[in-house]
Design a protein around this motif. Structure first.
Motif, short mmCIF file in Angstrom:
data_model
loop_
_atom_site.label_atom_id
_atom_site.label_comp_id
_atom_site.label_asym_id
_atom_site.label_seq_id
_atom_site.Cartn_x
_atom_site.Cartn_y
_atom_site.Cartn_z
N THR A 160 10.42 -7.88 -10.83
CA THR A 160 9.92 -7.09 -9.49
C THR A 160 11.11 -5.64 -10.09
N LEU A 161 9.97 -4.05 -10.41
CA LEU A 161 11.20 -3.20 -9.94
C LEU A 161 10.86 -2.68 -9.06
N GLU A 162 12.30 -2.89 -8.07
CA GLU A 162 11.86 -0.97 -7.13
C GLU A 162 12.07 -0.19 -7.15
N LEU A 163 11.17 1.41 -7.14
CA LEU A 163 11.19 2.81 -7.87
C LEU A 163 11.41 3.06 -6.59
N GLY A 164 13.09 3.50 -5.90
CA GLY A 164 12.83 4.83 -4.96
C GLY A 164 12.16 4.59 -4.20
N THR A 165 11.19 5.39 -2.86
CA THR A 165 11.02 5.61 -1.84
C THR A 165 9.66 5.23 -1.61
N GLY A 166 9.09 4.88 -0.47
CA GLY A 166 7.65 4.59 0.30
C GLY A 166 6.38 5.83 0.40
N GLY A 219 0.67 -0.94 0.07
CA GLY A 219 -0.05 0.17 0.38
C GLY A 219 0.33 1.62 -0.07
N ALA A 220 2.14 1.34 0.37
CA ALA A 220 2.75 2.85 0.77
C ALA A 220 3.48 3.19 -0.44
N GLU A 221 3.66 1.48 -1.34
CA GLU A 221 5.08 2.14 -2.59
C GLU A 221 3.73 1.86 -4.03
N ILE A 222 3.52 3.73 -3.71
CA ILE A 222 2.37 4.14 -4.68
C ILE A 222 3.46 4.79 -6.29
N ASN A 233 11.03 1.76 2.58
CA ASN A 233 11.98 3.47 3.30
C ASN A 233 12.06 3.99 2.28
N GLN A 234 13.71 4.36 1.98
CA GLN A 234 14.01 4.85 1.17
C GLN A 234 14.75 4.05 0.50
N GLY A 235 15.01 3.98 -1.07
CA GLY A 235 15.48 3.25 -1.67
C GLY A 235 16.26 3.73 -3.00
N LEU A 236 17.10 2.84 -3.41
CA LEU A 236 17.45 3.35 -5.16
C LEU A 236 16.80 2.46 -5.26
N ASP A 237 16.65 2.28 -7.02
CA ASP A 237 16.50 1.90 -7.89
C ASP A 237 17.15 0.83 -8.33
N TYR A 238 16.16 0.06 -8.30
CA TYR A 238 16.76 -1.57 -8.47
C TYR A 238 15.85 -2.56 -9.27
N LEU A 239 15.58 -3.86 -9.78
CA LEU A 239 15.39 -4.71 -10.43
C LEU A 239 15.57 -5.90 -9.72
N TYR A 240 14.38 -7.08 -9.24
CA TYR A 240 15.29 -8.28 -8.94
C TYR A 240 15.03 -9.12 -10.34
N CYS A 241 16.24 -10.36 -10.53
CA CYS A 241 15.82 -10.82 -11.59
C CYS A 241 16.12 -12.13 -11.31
N PHE A 242 15.88 -12.83 -12.37
CA PHE A 242 16.03 -14.29 -12.19
C PHE A 242 17.20 -14.96 -13.30
N ASN A 243 17.42 -15.95 -12.22
CA ASN A 243 18.75 -16.88 -13.24
C ASN A 243 18.41 -17.21 -14.77
N GLY A 263 16.34 3.72 6.38
CA GLY A 263 14.86 3.28 7.35
C GLY A 263 14.17 4.66 7.63
N THR A 264 13.26 4.66 7.48
CA THR A 264 13.04 5.94 7.18
C THR A 264 12.90 7.02 9.05
N ASN A 265 12.32 6.22 9.53
CA ASN A 265 12.30 6.91 11.30
C ASN A 265 13.82 6.98 11.78
N TYR A 266 13.94 7.85 12.19
CA TYR A 266 15.86 8.45 12.89
C TYR A 266 15.76 7.67 14.55
N SER A 267 14.62 7.70 14.80
CA SER A 267 13.90 6.83 16.28
C SER A 267 14.19 5.55 16.33
N ALA A 268 15.43 4.92 16.89
CA ALA A 268 15.19 3.22 16.87
C ALA A 268 14.68 2.27 18.71
N ASN A 269 14.45 1.31 18.46
CA ASN A 269 14.50 0.44 19.92
C ASN A 269 15.35 -0.63 19.26
N GLN A 270 16.12 -0.90 19.94
CA GLN A 270 17.22 -2.24 19.83
C GLN A 270 16.51 -2.58 19.05
#
Length: 389
Positions: A249-255, A43-46, A184-194, A360-367
């Motif tokens: 699967t194309l991974e394009l940017g940030t949620g 849902g967040a990946e628009i 979260n925040q990501g580079l642009d890349y894809l998943y590729c099968f052998n 990650g998007t959040n700069y506050s982290a629990n262990q």
């Protein structure tokens, strides 16, 4: 040309309201393969919604004679997921009712089939096209048997109804493209099968994760694994074949964001891929740089995720896309340790060299909270693709 638009009911809510998905079908004058493109399974990946919107606008400007085969586009393919909210945040990665990951629910023929080797043996004297048609017929027949349980008075869980609706649109496609982005925040890349590395160049992305292990029941895996299994069995019979079937699967940017640069890469890559497959006849495509494009392939097992070793606040984290060496400080953890001590800054070093590709998007982290991910080691470039990378 105008698409055929089909609206499909997905679920009726307790209020009586219904949720739908909409399919845009562009049918070419010339018979050929089918491409299926969807977005927003999480849902967040628009980002993919903007990509598909621009593709629809682009395809409307074409004449039917410029399309070979069929191109089906499904934006907002998960209406339940896109509508999930927690305060200001869109989550939608998991079904809120049963906790299932929306991209780990799909039906995989390869997991159920016990006779792939026997089928391969029975087909060795046929052409690749005949084998492909025969195998697809078996997969679809087995898949549609799921309707018996779905239509029973006892019913089935919603995720089983939903996956049936979505996969029924795509299981007969030659090319499946599932548009995602980082939660979260990501580079642009894809998943590729052998064995599909050569085709990966057409998307013109710099990085690809090479699938040598599987999480299980993901949309791209469920569509592709049966074909990889058959190819393996046929190779053992002395008949090596690579079928005209691919899943991406194309991974394009940030949620929760539509970054223009990620949208542009997605649109250009899909246009170029479809042109490379002979489905689009458009000036300038496939782009000349396709043949020489360098894709850096990273084995999935070489991804290392970093989690907070203590609770605190994230400081001085290295930015997305940074190349790091072993021992480099990735980030500092400001820890307010309540043991009558002053606040403490903890340096977190890189375990191995690599590239930061997701943060990650959040700069506050629990262990134990997620912080970032790294492509570890020297990225594995597949020599047969471009040895000069």
């Amino acid at each position: 040309m105008l698409p055929i638009i089909e609206t499909i009911p997905i679920v009726q809510l307790a209020s009586g309201d219904r949720l739908f998905i909409q399919v845009y079908k562009f049918l070419g004058d010339n018979p050929g393969p089918k491409a299926y493109i969807q977005s927003n399974l999480h849902g967040a990946e628009i980002v993919g919604n903007a990509v598909i919107h621009q593709l629809i606008e682009f395809l409307q400007r074409l004449d039917a004679s410029q399309i070979t085969g069929e191109i089906w586009l499904v934006p907002v393919c998960n209406p339940l997921g896109i509508n999930q909210r927690s305060q200001h945040f869109s989550s939608g990665r998991y079904h809120s009712y049963d906790g299932k990951d929306w991209n780990r629910i799909f039906w995989d023929y390869e997991k159920e089939a016990t006779d792939i080797s026997q089928f391969a043996e029975s087909q060795v004297n046929l052409s690749p096209e005949e084998i492909q048609d025969n195998y697809r017929e078996i997969i679809l027949k087995k898949f549609h048997q799921l309707q018996t349980d779905i239509n029973a008075a006892s019913g089935v869980p919603f995720v089983e109804q939903y996956r049936y609706q979505l996969q029924s649109l795509s299981l007969d496609a030659n090319y499946v493209i599932d548009c995602h982005s980082s939660t979260n925040q990501g580079l642009d890349y894809l998943y590729c099968f052998n064995s599909r590395e050569e085709s990966a160049k057409a998307f013109l992305l710099d990085y690809a994760i090479l699938m040598n292990e599987y999480d299980g029941d993901a949309f791209d895996e469920a569509g592709m694994k049966p074909w990889l299994a058959l190819e393996k069995s046929l190779a053992k019979q002395g008949k090596p074949i690579q079928f005209d079937v691919e899943s991406w699967t194309l991974e394009l940017g940030t949620g929760m964001q539509m970054k223009p640069e990620s949208v542009a890469k997605g649109v250009r890559g899909i246009q170029n891929y479809l042109a490379q497959k002979g489905m689009l006849d458009i000036p300038g495509f496939p782009l000349p740089e396709t043949a020489s494009h360098c894709v850096i392939f990273i084995l999935k097992e070489r991804i290392r995720k970093y989690y907070a070793t203590a609770g605190g606040m994230i400081q001085n984290r290295l930015p997305l896309g940074t190349v790091v060496q072993k021992g480099d400080c990735l980030y500092q953890l400001l820890s307010f340790d309540k043991t009558e001590k002053l606040p403490n800054l903890i340096d977190i070093p890189a375990v191995e060299p690599g590239l930061i590709f997701d943060v990650g998007t959040n700069y506050s982290a629990n262990q134990g909270d997620y912080i970032l991910s790294i492509f570890q080691g020297e990225p594995k470039n597949v020599g047969k693709i471009n040895p000069d990378c």
